[in-house]
Scaffold this active site. Structure first.
Site, PDB file in Angstrom:
ATOM      1  N   HIS A 133      60.043   0.858 112.429  1.00  0.00           N
ATOM      2  CA  HIS A 133      60.364   2.186 111.907  1.00  0.00           C
ATOM      3  C   HIS A 133      60.131   2.176 110.404  1.00  0.00           C
ATOM      4  O   HIS A 133      60.881   1.556 109.658  1.00  0.00           O
ATOM      5  CB  HIS A 133      61.811   2.555 112.231  1.00  0.00           C
ATOM      6  CG  HIS A 133      62.219   3.862 111.625  1.00  0.00           C
ATOM      7  ND1 HIS A 133      61.644   5.060 112.009  1.00  0.00           N
ATOM      8  CD2 HIS A 133      63.088   4.170 110.635  1.00  0.00           C
ATOM      9  CE1 HIS A 133      62.170   6.036 111.287  1.00  0.00           C
ATOM     10  NE2 HIS A 133      63.033   5.529 110.437  1.00  0.00           N
ATOM     11  N   ASP A 143      64.958   8.424 114.284  1.00  0.00           N
ATOM     12  CA  ASP A 143      65.945   8.311 113.212  1.00  0.00           C
ATOM     13  C   ASP A 143      66.516   9.626 112.671  1.00  0.00           C
ATOM     14  O   ASP A 143      67.595   9.622 112.098  1.00  0.00           O
ATOM     15  CB  ASP A 143      65.340   7.492 112.051  1.00  0.00           C
ATOM     16  CG  ASP A 143      66.393   6.981 111.080  1.00  0.00           C
ATOM     17  OD1 ASP A 143      67.559   6.855 111.498  1.00  0.00           O
ATOM     18  OD2 ASP A 143      66.062   6.688 109.923  1.00  0.00           O
TER      19      ASP A 143
HETATM   20 ZN   LIG Z   1      64.180   6.517 108.974  1.00  0.00          ZN
END
Ligand SMILES: [Zn+2]
Length: 1025
Positions: free
Chosen positions: A48, A172
């Site tokens: 990520h 996220d």
């Molecule tokens: Zn992030």
């Protein structure tokens, strides 16, 4: 010789066949096989990579400033590629094209070939494929579509169909918007996965195996076209505890030599099996998606893969002894494909996932407002980018253009949509970097615009078009050209496909002026003194202006118009104080609205719509919440921070006990103003322009004092006598409206432990209240994304600015404390637009106004001393691109040069065109009807030679899109436009594909747009004279 030649031919044929085979190996057929009857664990190796957060996007790419955070994206890709090549079973997904495209640019042709092979074989798969993983609360749909289009374009150009992402991956972002689901469905995604949702919601879904569902992104308007399979990931986006094998994680590797000390295979295997069985309990199929990665993981890919290989070996080895857990390398799309094959009937959802709460006192609703100046700059930059793309496209039909400048702004905007950029949750230094990128992008686009104007406005090629200036600081009344010249021209480009009457306000030192329109006619103008609150804004340093010139520019659709201003000429058009008797109420009005203010307190008291008769008592005040001062010792000590909003009491504070509110009334020919000061650092100017259907309130807030060590979060609050029964309405990403109810969530029994923060929702463009009995609606439109709510019936509030003294401990590592250019605390200025009308008429006003607010005319200036009569000898005073006015309910969302061609021999100029129906069903009696538009006649002087319809992200012919079908139960009741959980009448539906372009195409390339529909076309134009 002959034989040799034959062999050569055979080899060529073989090579060709081999290529054909390879080319067809990506997509669902490239997935590793699963084992039926077992729990199949899809190990998804992933990283990520935030395009900026604690470090800037450049620092993350290079691995600079590793003392702040250990992260270097270039090393991740360098390390993963050889690992994938070693073993055809291995898989990796990559997401952020803003990073990938940089890395790609630096690779040799040989490396590029190797990477293409991995992509063609489905071993490296692009997921989501936007320039960044965008925020869902504070982004506007125009920018969301653009940033995905930019990423998709890179993937299509470099990897073809095998590079087309099939799954959206929002692992996220801090809460999820229904409009996102709707846009993703129309981009052609088969599914969406995310990591964060309210903890109460998650508990419930885990218990009921409803972690996966069909999200109806637009149940009322677009129906099944906007349905999207949506899965909640079990552990955010991390692996089960103890199984992070990244160099950053410091967890035990698998130590599998029994002769050595620390042999841990049995312990690792049993712990992994336990984790698998726990995860599997929350999902409906025999497949489990395991996210094997994390933030900036895989800089040492070998470490991850070596341990995953071992884990896989030792667990799959158990199959011979009856073990029923099967591990495989997989990707989110391979997992999705298996889930689809399970052929279940899925539950559905019709509302959104806002606000996100991670614990009882941790509602992530502060970031809806955090960094309000950056949020506005992003919105303003989108406005400028669209104008820049338009004018470049029109100019391209007459000569060479420069698309490079546009690219700089497109990339800056792509980065700015990231979930730690426009969201306001990055460190201050990173926020400054985002703003600098936007500034450079806007600057580059200004040159593009200047060139386009030369091409479009010049009639005499021997006379140079005067140099253009752009005034970026007009919102704080600063502009060198208008302040430094007695005479100047204003070029107004209207990027909307409808005529716009725009109020222009320019700083000056003069006390009088004459304004001439494009036809040489003098128009009314007014001189208004600049407020003292404006003069003390530190970023205005160097400005000498004492006054503003105000006039109205009326600009035809997609047109540029030149206005001529001469100062210190003509009569004084002064603004005078309004005369009134002390303590008697004061009413100001135009032809649409009347607003009455209390003679004693100066507060707004009554609003009346003179056209519809709608009336309400409305009071407006500025207030603030005192932020909870936080620490990490206990969850109940959670404080307000960049992400989290937590006031220390539910009642906001008034300024009155500290300061006597001061009110001044001014009147002139064009605008009436009510100037109010609530405290030394909070003021408003409320304006009623002639003919405007709204009351404009400009707020100026800051520097918020924090010397007392206490954070403060400032709101603008409107309270009315409307009976609203705990209900209010907010938009999603500037498009569809969602109904909100205080202390309520429609899919679970919500226990609200934060009476204010738990009722805050993102407002991107508008929030409103309805009194159904009276049939009256009070609407507030915003100029940027903000958090908003209705904490008491009849009241609406919007948080405009916040300054805090502690961190909220979600990683930023610093308090949200914007200091501004003088280090004393940032002053922020913005506008709200207040509408009062009948419910029946309101949509027509707020839809039209919202469009005009996010797509304002773009101004540029010259210090030319030419009068209208001289100017028109050499240059046009007005230029227009539109042939026929498009219907009132249609917006040209995109018009830009496209680098795609229909075929190799195609020499036409190609463009990307998006048309949008801006109304929802049943919002307006007339304008909610389907709209008819002829592509053939849309642009003046150009002929459409070809048109094809694409998916919303413009990376696939719509005819070629085949999304996975799903069966689901819908609890949505079309008649009431609500989910009805208690209803027995469950509707079973299969999601459908899109209608075929050729099936609905009428004569003359006429298309029909249904409510809320966006259609994307690639068109070829020729200049027909
Ligand atoms: Zn992030």
């Amino acid at each position: 010789m002959l034989q040799g030649r034959r062999i050569y031919l055979t080899n060529a044929v073989l090579l060709y066949l081999l290529n054909v085979c390879l080319a067809s190996q990506c997509g669902y057929q490239s997935c590793n096989p699963v084992k039926e009857g077992m729990i199949n664990v899809h190990l998804v190796p992933h990283t990520h990579d935030d395009v900026g957060w604690l470090k800037t996007v450049d620092q993350y790419f290079y691995g600079d400033k590793n003392d702040i955070q250990e992260a270097g994206v270039q090393y991740i890709l360098d390390s993963v590629i050889p690992e994938l090549e070693k073993d055809p079973n291995k898989r990796f997904i990559y997401v952020e094209i803003g990073f990938f495209s940089r890395w790609w640019k630096e690779q040799s042709d040989t490396v590029k070939q190797r990477v293409r092979k991995l992509v063609d074989e489905g071993r490296l798969e692009f997921i989501l494929g936007g320039w960044s993983m965008d925020d869902e609360a504070s982004t506007h749909y125009n920018a969301i579509i653009d940033e995905h289009t930019l990423g998709f374009e890179f993937l299509r150009d470099n990897f073809g169909e095998c590079g087309r992402p099939r799954v959206a991956w929002q692992i996220d972002p801090f809460g999820h918007s229904r409009e996102h689901a709707s846009l993703f469905a129309r981009m052609g995604f088969d599914g969406l996965f995310f990591g964060r949702l309210d903890y109460q919601d998650k508990e419930e879904r885990m218990k009921t195996k409803t972690m996966e569902m069909i999200w109806q992104g637009s149940p009322k308007n677009l129906g099944s076209q906007s349905d999207l399979f949506t899965g909640v990931l079990y552990n955010g986006y991390g692996p089960p505890g103890g199984f992070c094998f990244d160099v950053k994680c410091h967890e035990d590797p698998i130590m599998d030599d029994p002769n050595l000390h620390d042999f841990n295979v049995q312990q690792k295997v049993s712990s992994f099996i336990n984790a698998t069985l726990t995860w599997a309990e929350s999902y409906a199929t025999e497949h489990v998606l395991m996210t094997m990665g994390g933030d900036f993981n895989y800089e040492n890919a070998n470490m991850w893969y070596k341990n995953l290989d071992k884990l896989m070996y030792y667990i799959n080895r158990e199959h011979a002894q009856g073990g029923n857990i099967n591990l495989l390398y997989s990707t989110p799309s391979c997992y999705l494909n298996q889930v689809n094959k399970a052929n279940l009937t899925w539950p559905s959802k019709q509302d959104d996932f806002f606000p996100y709460a991670s614990s009882p006192h941790t509602f992530w609703s502060g970031y809806f407002t955090s960094r309000p100046a950056l949020k506005h700059y992003v919105r303003q930059s989108n406005n400028f980018l669209q104008a820049c793309k338009h004018l470049n496209a029109f100019a391209s039909l007459f000569g060479p253009t420069n698309s490079n400048g546009i690219r700089v702004l497109k990339e800056a905007m792509g980065v700015a949509q990231h979930h730690d950029a426009v969201s306001g949750t990055e460190k201050q230094a990173v926020a400054d970097d985002y703003a600098l990128r936007l500034y450079k992008g806007v600057n580059a686009c200004q040159s593009v615009l200047e060139n386009a104007y030369k091409t479009l406005l010049q009639t005499d090629k021997n006379v140079n078009f005067p140099e253009q200036s752009f005034c970026d600081l007009l919102n704080i009344s600063r502009c060198n050209v208008t302040e430094g010249n007695e005479q100047f021209t204003v070029n107004v480009y209207n990027p909307l496909a409808r005529e716009v009457s725009h109020w222009i306000q320019l700083p000056t030192n003069a006390k009088s002026c004459v304004v001439t329109d494009p036809f040489g006619k003098q128009i009314v103008s007014q001189i208004v003194p600049i407020t003292n609150e404006t003069k003390r804004i530190p970023e205005r340093n160097g400005s000498v202006a004492e006054n503003s010139i105000i006039f109205m520019a009326t600009v035809p659709p997609l047109s540029s118009s030149i206005y001529f201003v001469e100062t210190n000429k003509g009569h004084d058009q002064d603004t005078k104080p309004l005369s009134f008797k002390p303590n008697e109420d004061i009413t100001i009005n135009n032809t649409v609205l009347s607003a009455t203010f209390d003679g004693t307190t100066g507060s707004l008291k009554v609003l009346k719509n003179l056209q519809s008769g709608a009336t309400a008592q409305v009071d407006h005040r500025m207030q603030y919440y005192i932020s909870h001062y936080g620490n990490t010792t206990r969850p109940k000590f959670q404080g307000s921070g960049a992400y989290v909003f937590r006031p220390n009491q539910s009642e906001p504070m008034d300024f009155q006990h500290l300061f006597q509110i001061q009110t001044k009334f001014l009147q002139g020919q064009l605008v009436q103003e009510v100037r109010q000061q609530f405290s030394p650092w909070v003021s408003t100017v409320t304006r009623l322009y002639n003919g405007a259907p709204y009351l404009e309130t400009e707020w100026t807030v800051g520097p918020i004092p924090t010397k007392d060590g206490i954070g403060k979060e400032v709101i603008s609050k409107y309270c009315s006598d409307l009976q609203t029964e705990a209900t209010f309405y907010t938009d999603a990403n500037g498009r569809e409206i969602l109904q909100r109810r205080r202390d309520y969530r429609s899919t679970w029994a919500f226990n609200n432990t934060e009476s204010v923060a738990g009722n805050y929702f993102p407002v991107n463009s508008r929030i409103y209240l309805q009194d159904v009995k009276k049939g009256v609606q009070l609407t507030v439109l915003t100029d940027r994304s903000q958090g908003g709510s209705s904490i008491q019936d009849g009241c609406l509030e919007l948080m405009v600015h916040r300054r805090l003294t502690t961190d909220d401990f979600f990683g930023a590592g610093e308090a949200l404390n914007e200091k501004g250019s003088d280090n004393q605390g940032l002053v922020v200025r913005g506008k709200h637009y207040l509408l009062l009308d009948t419910i029946e008429r309101s949509a027509q006003v707020h839809r039209d106004l919202a469009l005009k607010l996010y797509m304002k005319p773009v101004l540029s200036f010259t210090n030319s001393q030419m009068k209208h009569s001289d100017w028109s000898k050499y240059f046009r005073t007005q230029w227009s691109a539109l042939a026929s006015v498009v219907p009132q309910n249609v917006h040209i969302l995109t018009f830009e040069v496209s680098d795609q061609q229909d075929s190799k021999n195609d020499t036409h100029k190609h463009f990307l065109l998006r048309l949008e129906h801006i109304y929802e069903k049943e919002e307006s009696k007339v304008l909610s009807n389907p709209a008819k538009v002829s592509l053939m006649n849309i642009f003046k002087g150009y002929e459409v030679v070809s048109a094809k319809e694409l998916t919303l992200g413009a990376n696939l012919d719509l005819n070629e899109l085949h999304r996975l079908p799903w069966q689901y139960k819908s609890t949505y009741d079309e008649d009431s436009d609500k989910s009805n959980l208690n209803s027995d009448a469950k509707i079973m539906r299969k999601s459908q594909s899109f209608p075929n372009f050729n099936e609905y195409l009428l004569d003359n390339l006429t298309i029909i747009l249904n409510p809320m529909e966006i259609k994307t076309f690639q068109i070829a134009l020729t200049n027909s004279g």
